[in-house]
Design a protein around this motif. Structure first.
Motif, PDB file in Angstrom:
ATOM      1  N   ALA A   2     102.431  42.707 135.491  1.00  0.00           N
ATOM      2  CA  ALA A   2     101.614  43.923 135.442  1.00  0.00           C
ATOM      3  C   ALA A   2     101.755  44.757 136.697  1.00  0.00           C
ATOM      4  O   ALA A   2     100.774  45.204 137.299  1.00  0.00           O
ATOM      5  N   GLU A   3     102.997  45.004 137.116  1.00  0.00           N
ATOM      6  CA  GLU A   3     103.232  45.852 138.278  1.00  0.00           C
ATOM      7  C   GLU A   3     102.782  47.283 137.993  1.00  0.00           C
ATOM      8  O   GLU A   3     102.685  47.709 136.848  1.00  0.00           O
ATOM      9  N   ALA A   4     102.535  48.021 139.059  1.00  0.00           N
ATOM     10  CA  ALA A   4     101.992  49.373 138.932  1.00  0.00           C
ATOM     11  C   ALA A   4     102.852  50.262 138.048  1.00  0.00           C
ATOM     12  O   ALA A   4     102.347  50.938 137.149  1.00  0.00           O
ATOM     13  N   ALA A   5     104.160  50.268 138.290  1.00  0.00           N
ATOM     14  CA  ALA A   5     105.044  51.126 137.509  1.00  0.00           C
ATOM     15  C   ALA A   5     105.080  50.708 136.053  1.00  0.00           C
ATOM     16  O   ALA A   5     105.274  51.542 135.148  1.00  0.00           O
ATOM     17  N   VAL A   6     104.898  49.435 135.800  1.00  0.00           N
ATOM     18  CA  VAL A   6     104.895  48.921 134.429  1.00  0.00           C
ATOM     19  C   VAL A   6     103.648  49.385 133.686  1.00  0.00           C
ATOM     20  O   VAL A   6     103.720  49.839 132.535  1.00  0.00           O
ATOM     21  N   LEU A   7     102.507  49.276 134.330  1.00  0.00           N
ATOM     22  CA  LEU A   7     101.270  49.745 133.704  1.00  0.00           C
ATOM     23  C   LEU A   7     101.351  51.237 133.395  1.00  0.00           C
ATOM     24  O   LEU A   7     100.914  51.694 132.324  1.00  0.00           O
ATOM     25  N   LYS A   8     101.916  52.000 134.304  1.00  0.00           N
ATOM     26  CA  LYS A   8     102.094  53.440 134.085  1.00  0.00           C
ATOM     27  C   LYS A   8     103.015  53.692 132.889  1.00  0.00           C
ATOM     28  O   LYS A   8     102.740  54.562 132.052  1.00  0.00           O
ATOM     29  N   ASN A   9     104.089  52.929 132.794  1.00  0.00           N
ATOM     30  CA  ASN A   9     105.031  53.088 131.689  1.00  0.00           C
ATOM     31  C   ASN A   9     104.361  52.793 130.356  1.00  0.00           C
ATOM     32  O   ASN A   9     104.535  53.536 129.374  1.00  0.00           O
TER      33      ASN A   9
ATOM     34  N   LEU B  46     112.966  40.301 126.155  1.00  0.00           N
ATOM     35  CA  LEU B  46     111.881  39.553 126.772  1.00  0.00           C
ATOM     36  C   LEU B  46     112.319  39.108 128.160  1.00  0.00           C
ATOM     37  O   LEU B  46     113.427  38.599 128.337  1.00  0.00           O
ATOM     38  N   SER B  47     111.437  39.305 129.137  1.00  0.00           N
ATOM     39  CA  SER B  47     111.744  38.973 130.530  1.00  0.00           C
ATOM     40  C   SER B  47     110.592  38.200 131.149  1.00  0.00           C
ATOM     41  O   SER B  47     109.424  38.486 130.868  1.00  0.00           O
ATOM     42  N   TYR B  48     110.910  37.260 132.008  1.00  0.00           N
ATOM     43  CA  TYR B  48     109.867  36.495 132.691  1.00  0.00           C
ATOM     44  C   TYR B  48     109.233  37.295 133.825  1.00  0.00           C
ATOM     45  O   TYR B  48     108.211  36.882 134.381  1.00  0.00           O
ATOM     46  N   SER B  49     109.807  38.453 134.183  1.00  0.00           N
ATOM     47  CA  SER B  49     109.301  39.233 135.315  1.00  0.00           C
ATOM     48  C   SER B  49     109.419  40.723 135.054  1.00  0.00           C
ATOM     49  O   SER B  49     110.414  41.195 134.496  1.00  0.00           O
ATOM     50  N   ASP B  50     108.437  41.470 135.530  1.00  0.00           N
ATOM     51  CA  ASP B  50     108.472  42.924 135.415  1.00  0.00           C
ATOM     52  C   ASP B  50     109.476  43.569 136.357  1.00  0.00           C
ATOM     53  O   ASP B  50     109.764  44.756 136.232  1.00  0.00           O
ATOM     54  N   THR B  51     109.990  42.808 137.302  1.00  0.00           N
ATOM     55  CA  THR B  51     111.082  43.331 138.124  1.00  0.00           C
ATOM     56  C   THR B  51     112.192  43.872 137.230  1.00  0.00           C
ATOM     57  O   THR B  51     112.789  44.921 137.507  1.00  0.00           O
ATOM     58  N   TYR B  52     112.444  43.194 136.124  1.00  0.00           N
ATOM     59  CA  TYR B  52     113.562  43.550 135.251  1.00  0.00           C
ATOM     60  C   TYR B  52     113.158  44.488 134.123  1.00  0.00           C
ATOM     61  O   TYR B  52     113.973  45.308 133.687  1.00  0.00           O
ATOM     62  N   THR B  53     111.911  44.428 133.645  1.00  0.00           N
ATOM     63  CA  THR B  53     111.518  45.379 132.601  1.00  0.00           C
ATOM     64  C   THR B  53     111.562  46.807 133.138  1.00  0.00           C
ATOM     65  O   THR B  53     111.928  47.734 132.413  1.00  0.00           O
ATOM     66  N   LYS B  54     111.206  46.985 134.400  1.00  0.00           N
ATOM     67  CA  LYS B  54     111.293  48.333 134.995  1.00  0.00           C
ATOM     68  C   LYS B  54     112.731  48.834 134.994  1.00  0.00           C
ATOM     69  O   LYS B  54     113.000  49.994 134.657  1.00  0.00           O
ATOM     70  N   GLU B  55     113.643  47.960 135.372  1.00  0.00           N
ATOM     71  CA  GLU B  55     115.056  48.351 135.431  1.00  0.00           C
ATOM     72  C   GLU B  55     115.610  48.621 134.040  1.00  0.00           C
ATOM     73  O   GLU B  55     116.388  49.568 133.840  1.00  0.00           O
ATOM     74  N   ILE B  56     115.204  47.807 133.085  1.00  0.00           N
ATOM     75  CA  ILE B  56     115.639  48.017 131.696  1.00  0.00           C
ATOM     76  C   ILE B  56     115.166  49.371 131.185  1.00  0.00           C
ATOM     77  O   ILE B  56     115.924  50.117 130.559  1.00  0.00           O
ATOM     78  N   ALA B  57     113.901  49.686 131.447  1.00  0.00           N
ATOM     79  CA  ALA B  57     113.352  50.968 130.989  1.00  0.00           C
ATOM     80  C   ALA B  57     114.131  52.142 131.590  1.00  0.00           C
ATOM     81  O   ALA B  57     114.374  53.155 130.906  1.00  0.00           O
TER      82      ALA B  57
END
Length: 329
Positions: free
Chosen positions: A266-273, A236-247
């Protein structure tokens, strides 16, 4: 006198995200922001309405750069130049930028805040007749302030993770939390997902926590987690900055496909993922915050906000079940 209202820009700004192609945009965040400034300036110069100073914590993170870009584009439609600046999460630099905006005679300042360090400079701006919109942290001096209930949106992150664990792991799984003491907003989100997990998924075992505050630290987090707890599949992350990197790390390591991370923005790359069935299984969206900030500033300039107005904006959980409402391939 402060007036508190509760508004949701979500429907309109989410539609704007899909229509504008943000969900499939390419190129770096910083180059996107720079190109936006140029196009916004060109459109506004013709109309001659003046300049709006746009101040972001950093332009090195996609969320802030895209937010600034989106705001400048919307302001350009109304004939204003967007002057985008970042302050590198440095309070003194933020104050300096605000002072420069005042000297330049901008019509408005839109400031994505992380603390209240710029209060005195914002008062100087208002005393000079400049309209001030802040977003993020409520400070003392503004015409309108847009905030999210970050504990509530953090709870939404935890709720998505809890539902995923309950549905896919029988309510029991090892989990890891990305934390931060950098700002109250981030701490509130973390507190929110702690609470949600305790209430909705008591079988979760929190095996690892670490603070992430800069771009790139999500990569380190995922690598350290793999070394220390290779059987932990939930982050769990407070920001998608880090979920993208984790993925990205999990892809490189060929992690189990039922591993999942959950974030916010809900960053663009996150929605795509999410749409493509990747490791990111949930995020919280407030629509397009740049559009929301632009609409707020336009409202200030048009006299719609009269009394030091605090606007509380709502978030929406985005998962594979409703990703079609937020992303179009």
């Amino acid at each position: 006198m402060k007036k508190i209202t509760r508004r949701s820009f979500l429907k309109a700004s989410a539609a704007a995200m899909v229509a504008s192609g943000l969900a499939a945009c390419g190129g770096s965040a910083s180059s996107t922001a720079v190109s936006s400034v140029a196009s916004a300036a060109g459109s506004a110069a013709a109309a001659g309405k003046g300049t709006i100073g746009i101040l972001m914590p950093t332009l090195n993170a996609e969320f802030f750069a895209v937010t600034a870009n989106s705001m400048a584009a919307r302001l350009a439609e109304e004939g204003y130049t967007g002057n985008i600046q970042g302050f590198d999460n440095d309070a003194a630099q933020a104050v300096s930028v605000i002072e420069n905006f005042i000297t330049d005679g901008v019509q408005g300042i839109a400031y994505m805040t992380v603390d209240t360090a710029g209060d005195d400079a914002l008062k100087d701006a208002m005393d000079a007749g400049i309209k001030v919109l802040t977003c993020g942290v409520e400070n003392a001096n503004y015409d309108v302030c847009q905030i999210m209930d970050n504990k509530a949106t953090g709870y939404q992150i935890g709720e998505m993770a809890a539902n995923y664990i309950n549905e896919n792991f029988g309510g029991s799984a090892k989990v890891a939390y990305i934390t931060s003491t950098k700002s109250q907003n981030k701490m509130d989100r973390v507190e929110g997902y702690r609470q949600a997990m305790e209430e909705l998924c008591p079988g979760a075992d929190v095996v690892y926590e670490a603070e992430c505050v800069d771009v790139g630290q999500g990569t380190t987090f995922a690598e350290n987690l793999n070394t220390l707890h290779p059987d932990c599949k939930i982050i769990l992350s407070y920001s998608d900055t880090y979920t993208k990197e984790i993925a990205e790390v999990w892809n490189a390591l060929s992690y189990p496909k039922d591993a999942a991370c959950f974030g916010h923005d809900a960053e663009a790359a996150v929605l795509k993922n999410i749409a493509e069935g990747g490791y990111i299984k949930g995020t919280v969206s407030a629509g397009d915050p740049g559009v929301a900030m632009a609409e707020g500033m336009i409202g200030c300039l048009n006299g719609e906000y009269k009394d030091h107005e605090l606007v509380v904006m709502a978030g929406t959980e985005v998962t594979p079940a409703n990703i079609g409402d937020f992303y179009k391939a």
